[in-house]
Motif scaffolding. Structure first.
Motif, PDB file in Angstrom:
ATOM      1  N   ARG A  13      49.678  36.958  23.179  1.00  0.00           N
ATOM      2  CA  ARG A  13      49.967  36.152  24.281  1.00  0.00           C
ATOM      3  C   ARG A  13      50.872  36.732  25.351  1.00  0.00           C
ATOM      4  O   ARG A  13      50.687  36.434  26.653  1.00  0.00           O
ATOM      5  N   ARG A  14      51.651  37.794  24.995  1.00  0.00           N
ATOM      6  CA  ARG A  14      52.391  38.425  25.980  1.00  0.00           C
ATOM      7  C   ARG A  14      51.395  39.306  27.037  1.00  0.00           C
ATOM      8  O   ARG A  14      51.512  39.187  28.096  1.00  0.00           O
ATOM      9  N   ARG A  15      50.412  40.010  26.390  1.00  0.00           N
ATOM     10  CA  ARG A  15      49.586  40.625  26.959  1.00  0.00           C
ATOM     11  C   ARG A  15      48.594  39.828  28.059  1.00  0.00           C
ATOM     12  O   ARG A  15      48.078  40.076  29.166  1.00  0.00           O
ATOM     13  N   ARG A  16      48.118  38.704  27.437  1.00  0.00           N
ATOM     14  CA  ARG A  16      47.304  37.698  28.283  1.00  0.00           C
ATOM     15  C   ARG A  16      48.456  37.303  29.387  1.00  0.00           C
ATOM     16  O   ARG A  16      47.919  37.057  30.536  1.00  0.00           O
ATOM     17  N   ALA A  17      49.568  36.989  29.152  1.00  0.00           N
ATOM     18  CA  ALA A  17      50.343  36.785  30.164  1.00  0.00           C
ATOM     19  C   ALA A  17      50.619  37.829  31.363  1.00  0.00           C
ATOM     20  O   ALA A  17      50.523  37.431  32.705  1.00  0.00           O
ATOM     21  N   LEU A  18      50.817  38.845  30.879  1.00  0.00           N
ATOM     22  CA  LEU A  18      50.712  40.088  31.755  1.00  0.00           C
ATOM     23  C   LEU A  18      49.359  40.185  32.619  1.00  0.00           C
ATOM     24  O   LEU A  18      49.654  40.416  33.904  1.00  0.00           O
ATOM     25  N   VAL A  19      48.353  40.055  31.997  1.00  0.00           N
ATOM     26  CA  VAL A  19      47.084  40.337  32.571  1.00  0.00           C
ATOM     27  C   VAL A  19      47.056  39.134  33.692  1.00  0.00           C
ATOM     28  O   VAL A  19      46.463  39.353  34.914  1.00  0.00           O
ATOM     29  N   ASP A  20      47.407  37.960  33.335  1.00  0.00           N
ATOM     30  CA  ASP A  20      47.281  36.894  34.351  1.00  0.00           C
ATOM     31  C   ASP A  20      48.160  37.092  35.583  1.00  0.00           C
ATOM     32  O   ASP A  20      47.647  36.975  36.614  1.00  0.00           O
ATOM     33  N   ALA A  21      49.568  37.638  35.235  1.00  0.00           N
ATOM     34  CA  ALA A  21      50.156  38.156  36.366  1.00  0.00           C
ATOM     35  C   ALA A  21      49.724  39.128  37.207  1.00  0.00           C
ATOM     36  O   ALA A  21      49.620  39.051  38.712  1.00  0.00           O
ATOM     37  N   LEU A  22      48.984  40.202  36.579  1.00  0.00           N
ATOM     38  CA  LEU A  22      48.268  41.309  37.345  1.00  0.00           C
ATOM     39  C   LEU A  22      47.328  40.876  38.292  1.00  0.00           C
ATOM     40  O   LEU A  22      47.110  41.156  39.346  1.00  0.00           O
ATOM     41  N   SER A  23      46.570  39.925  37.712  1.00  0.00           N
ATOM     42  CA  SER A  23      45.392  39.493  38.399  1.00  0.00           C
ATOM     43  C   SER A  23      45.780  38.517  39.576  1.00  0.00           C
ATOM     44  O   SER A  23      44.877  38.487  40.652  1.00  0.00           O
ATOM     45  N   GLN A  24      46.866  37.966  39.582  1.00  0.00           N
ATOM     46  CA  GLN A  24      47.318  37.271  40.853  1.00  0.00           C
ATOM     47  C   GLN A  24      47.789  38.128  42.040  1.00  0.00           C
ATOM     48  O   GLN A  24      47.860  37.933  43.172  1.00  0.00           O
ATOM     49  N   GLU A  25      48.250  39.633  41.673  1.00  0.00           N
ATOM     50  CA  GLU A  25      48.747  40.445  42.635  1.00  0.00           C
ATOM     51  C   GLU A  25      47.886  41.038  43.737  1.00  0.00           C
ATOM     52  O   GLU A  25      48.161  40.981  44.937  1.00  0.00           O
ATOM     53  N   GLN A  26      46.762  41.310  43.164  1.00  0.00           N
ATOM     54  CA  GLN A  26      45.667  42.205  44.001  1.00  0.00           C
ATOM     55  C   GLN A  26      44.423  41.549  44.021  1.00  0.00           C
ATOM     56  O   GLN A  26      43.548  42.211  43.977  1.00  0.00           O
ATOM     57  N   ALA A  27      44.101  40.267  44.302  1.00  0.00           N
ATOM     58  CA  ALA A  27      42.704  39.629  44.253  1.00  0.00           C
ATOM     59  C   ALA A  27      42.121  39.826  42.964  1.00  0.00           C
ATOM     60  O   ALA A  27      40.769  39.879  42.965  1.00  0.00           O
ATOM     61  N   GLY A  28      42.906  40.046  41.633  1.00  0.00           N
ATOM     62  CA  GLY A  28      42.189  40.305  40.652  1.00  0.00           C
ATOM     63  C   GLY A  28      41.653  41.562  40.267  1.00  0.00           C
ATOM     64  O   GLY A  28      41.187  42.081  39.361  1.00  0.00           O
ATOM     65  N   ILE A  29      42.032  42.481  41.232  1.00  0.00           N
ATOM     66  CA  ILE A  29      41.691  43.952  40.757  1.00  0.00           C
ATOM     67  C   ILE A  29      43.011  44.685  40.726  1.00  0.00           C
ATOM     68  O   ILE A  29      44.138  44.729  41.113  1.00  0.00           O
ATOM     69  N   VAL A  30      42.754  45.728  39.555  1.00  0.00           N
ATOM     70  CA  VAL A  30      43.895  46.513  39.274  1.00  0.00           C
ATOM     71  C   VAL A  30      43.173  47.779  38.663  1.00  0.00           C
ATOM     72  O   VAL A  30      42.082  48.048  38.424  1.00  0.00           O
TER      73      VAL A  30
END
Length: 320
Positions: A13-30
């Motif tokens: 769940r923590r990793r999923r939340a982290l990925v969701d946060a990262l996805s919002q930062e740069q139009a989904g690109i990391v």
């Protein structure tokens, strides 16, 4: 103390939340490096790519989404592939900065001279440049890009043709994305380039008030045909207020209006016609030249300009 099996759902769940946060930062690109730094393992990346939840974009970028990439996402892919000091530059920077009605084929990114270019894709142009400076970065842009005056000058230098170069610089000034003075200051940094003289010439023309590519063409062609130079963007007052005339020979009672595509838009046709008629009723000859006509039949239109000048009292200089 809870065992590893009991903690596994919490970690997911923590990793999923982290990925969701990262996805919002740069139009989904990391970047892959960012994922690894945040604790996402290589195995997890591979598993998500195989499951089509994520996808690799180039060598170092990962899209944490499905479906087509937005323009912003494509820009982030290009930046990640360019490396940590990459900036959107030239035409790409101008588009992010608000340039309208201009299309590009490649996303242009610059990095410092000597920087390692990670990956070159068919739709990305990553350039090393000795002119790269950290201070070129636009501090107000949410995506790393060069400041508009710098980007305008580089777009001019990198354009495929001199005409394309003139067009992009004129559009930047016309759309008020940067002033002529700001562009001139940026141009002082150019010490050597095959287009340096042309760059200075176009800036001088723009500083004189010419605000469209068609007007630039008319001024140049007047000189080539030894016709007197017009005054650009003069102000007249009509019943509707102030109006800028594209080109005017006041002493010969001649006005030339250069009509771009915007003059064919429904909301422009009526006011343009009214202004045309009011100026014509004021004892001035008004000629209209569509940009298409200037491209396809320049001689015929310039014969009309010369006829209008002669009718107003101009006589050619025999020595010229």
């Amino acid at each position: 103390m809870p065992d590893a099996q009991a903690l596994a759902p919490l970690r997911r769940r923590r990793r999923r939340a982290l990925v969701d946060a990262l996805s919002q930062e740069q139009a989904g690109i990391v970047s892959l490096r960012r994922l690894y730094d945040e604790g996402i393992t290589r195995g997890e990346v591979r598993a998500n790519v195989r499951a089509a939840r994520w996808r690799r974009c180039g060598t170092h970028a990962v899209a944490l989404l499905t479906g087509p990439l937005s323009d912003e996402a494509k820009h982030w892919v290009a930046l990640i592939e360019g490396g940590p000091r990459a900036m959107l530059d030239g035409e790409s920077s101008l588009l992010v900065g608000g340039l309208q009605r201009y299309r590009v084929r490649l996303i242009r990114v610059t990095v410092p001279r000597g920087a390692r270019i990670r990956h070159r894709g068919s739709s990305v142009d990553i350039r090393q440049t000795r002119r790269w400076q950290a201070t070129d970065l636009d501090p107000e842009s949410p995506i790393p890009r060069t400041r508009t005056p710098i980007a305008a000058v580089r777009a001019f230098l990198w354009a495929s043709t001199a005409r394309q170069a003139t067009l992009v610089l004129t559009m930047v000034v016309q759309q008020e994305l940067a002033t002529v003075e700001e562009i001139a200051e940026a141009a002082l940094r150019i010490r050597r380039d095959p287009r340096r003289d042309l760059l200075h010439a176009v800036i001088l023309e723009l500083a004189g008030g010419v605000r469209s590519l068609g007007e630039l063409d008319v001024v140049r062609l007047c000189r080539a045909r030894h016709l007197p130079p017009p005054t650009s963007q003069t102000v007249v007052r009509t019943t509707d207020g102030r109006y800028y005339l594209d080109l005017r020979w006041a002493e010969f009672g001649l006005v030339v209006e250069v009509d771009g595509i915007q003059h064919t838009w429904a909301e422009q046709v009526v006011p343009d016609s009214l202004r045309h008629n009011e100026i014509a009723l004021g004892d001035q000859t008004v000629l209209r030249i569509p940009l298409l006509g200037l491209r396809l039949a320049p001689d015929a239109f310039f014969e009309q300009i010369e006829a209008g000048l002669r009718a107003g009292g101009w006589t050619p200089d025999v020595a010229a």
